[in-house]
Motif scaffolding. Structure first.
Motif, PDB file in Angstrom:
ATOM      1  N   ASP A   5       0.833  -1.198   0.000  1.00 19.11           N
ATOM      2  CA  ASP A   5       0.000   0.000   0.000  1.00 19.11           C
ATOM      3  C   ASP A   5       0.875   1.257   0.000  1.00 19.11           C
ATOM      4  O   ASP A   5       1.622   1.491   0.950  1.00 19.11           O
ATOM      5  CB  ASP A   5      -0.905  -0.013   1.230  1.00 19.11           C
ATOM      6  CG  ASP A   5      -1.923   1.104   1.239  1.00 19.11           C
ATOM      7  OD1 ASP A   5      -1.844   2.016   0.389  1.00 19.11           O
ATOM      8  OD2 ASP A   5      -2.813   1.076   2.105  1.00 19.11           O
ATOM      9  N   LYS A   7       0.135   4.135   0.712  1.00 26.15           N
ATOM     10  CA  LYS A   7      -0.180   4.996   1.863  1.00 26.15           C
ATOM     11  C   LYS A   7       0.816   4.795   3.002  1.00 26.15           C
ATOM     12  O   LYS A   7       0.985   5.663   3.849  1.00 26.15           O
ATOM     13  CB  LYS A   7      -1.603   4.736   2.359  1.00 26.15           C
ATOM     14  CG  LYS A   7      -2.675   5.184   1.404  1.00 26.15           C
ATOM     15  CD  LYS A   7      -4.051   4.847   1.950  1.00 26.15           C
ATOM     16  CE  LYS A   7      -5.116   5.137   0.908  1.00 26.15           C
ATOM     17  NZ  LYS A   7      -6.419   4.622   1.324  1.00 26.15           N
ATOM     18  N   LYS A   9       3.805   4.979   2.817  1.00 29.34           N
ATOM     19  CA  LYS A   9       4.902   5.939   2.671  1.00 29.34           C
ATOM     20  C   LYS A   9       4.767   7.078   3.684  1.00 29.34           C
ATOM     21  O   LYS A   9       5.743   7.765   3.977  1.00 29.34           O
ATOM     22  CB  LYS A   9       4.944   6.502   1.250  1.00 29.34           C
ATOM     23  CG  LYS A   9       5.349   5.484   0.215  1.00 29.34           C
ATOM     24  CD  LYS A   9       5.336   6.075  -1.195  1.00 29.34           C
ATOM     25  CE  LYS A   9       5.722   5.016  -2.214  1.00 29.34           C
ATOM     26  NZ  LYS A   9       5.703   5.535  -3.584  1.00 29.34           N
ATOM     27  N   ASN A  10       3.556   7.275   4.211  1.00 27.09           N
ATOM     28  CA  ASN A  10       3.298   8.355   5.169  1.00 27.09           C
ATOM     29  C   ASN A  10       3.492   7.936   6.624  1.00 27.09           C
ATOM     30  O   ASN A  10       3.373   8.758   7.524  1.00 27.09           O
ATOM     31  CB  ASN A  10       1.876   8.888   4.987  1.00 27.09           C
ATOM     32  CG  ASN A  10       1.655   9.464   3.599  1.00 27.09           C
ATOM     33  OD1 ASN A  10       2.544  10.081   3.035  1.00 27.09           O
ATOM     34  ND2 ASN A  10       0.483   9.240   3.045  1.00 27.09           N
TER      35      ASN A  10
END
Length: 160
Positions: A5, A7, A9-10
């Motif tokens: 996913d 996401k 990365k955040n």
């Protein structure tokens, strides 16, 4: 390989000066680290404690590589366009086309630009690591090698 996913990365796992190691980075590293531990159906065959230890190893390696990269930047180490183009060409070998390569990157949650940025990062990191190793290398004379061999002859006997 399962799709990771983007996401993630955040989700910050570690900060090294201004750089961030994300859960995405860790998940990507784990996917590669799991490969030798997969059965024929793709299931990871590690005990929970082994998976935790492998995750920590991946995090440690990511931190080490980031520190090496930062050292390279502080030393002014760069990658020439030719070095980069060669490394990119090598990385794309085995793929049917650029589109196929991009599709594989998409499965990994990456874009071609993400990959190129990571490749440049890795090339600088590898140059720093090589310079550290080269700096520790010692020339050994034939006489020293022979003396070491004679002293450790018993340990050097038997099958290779």
């Amino acid at each position: 390989m399962s799709k990771i996913d983007p996401k993630l990365k955040n989700v910050v796992i570690a900060r090294i000066n201004d750089a961030v190691i994300s859960e995405f980075d860790v998940a990507s590293g784990l996917e590669r680290a799991y490969d030798p531990h997969r059965d024929t159906k793709g299931k990871v065959r590690l005990l929970p404690d082994e998976q935790i230890a492998l995750r920590q190893t991946v995090i440690d390696r990511l931190i080490t590589r980031e520190l090496l990269f930062q050292e390279g930047k502080s030393r002014g180490i760069t990658i020439s366009d030719e070095e980069f183009a060669t490394a990119l060409q090598v990385s794309m070998q085995g793929y049917q086309s650029e589109e196929h390569f991009a599709a594989v990157l998409d499965l990994q949650g990456q874009t071609p630009d993400d990959f190129k940025q990571q490749l440049r990062h890795d090339l600088i990191t590898n140059k720093v690591a090589a310079s550290v190793v080269e700096g520790r290398r010692k020339d050994i004379s034939t006489e020293d090698a022979r003396a070491y061999y004679n002293k450790n002859k018993a340990a050097m006997q038997g099958p290779e």
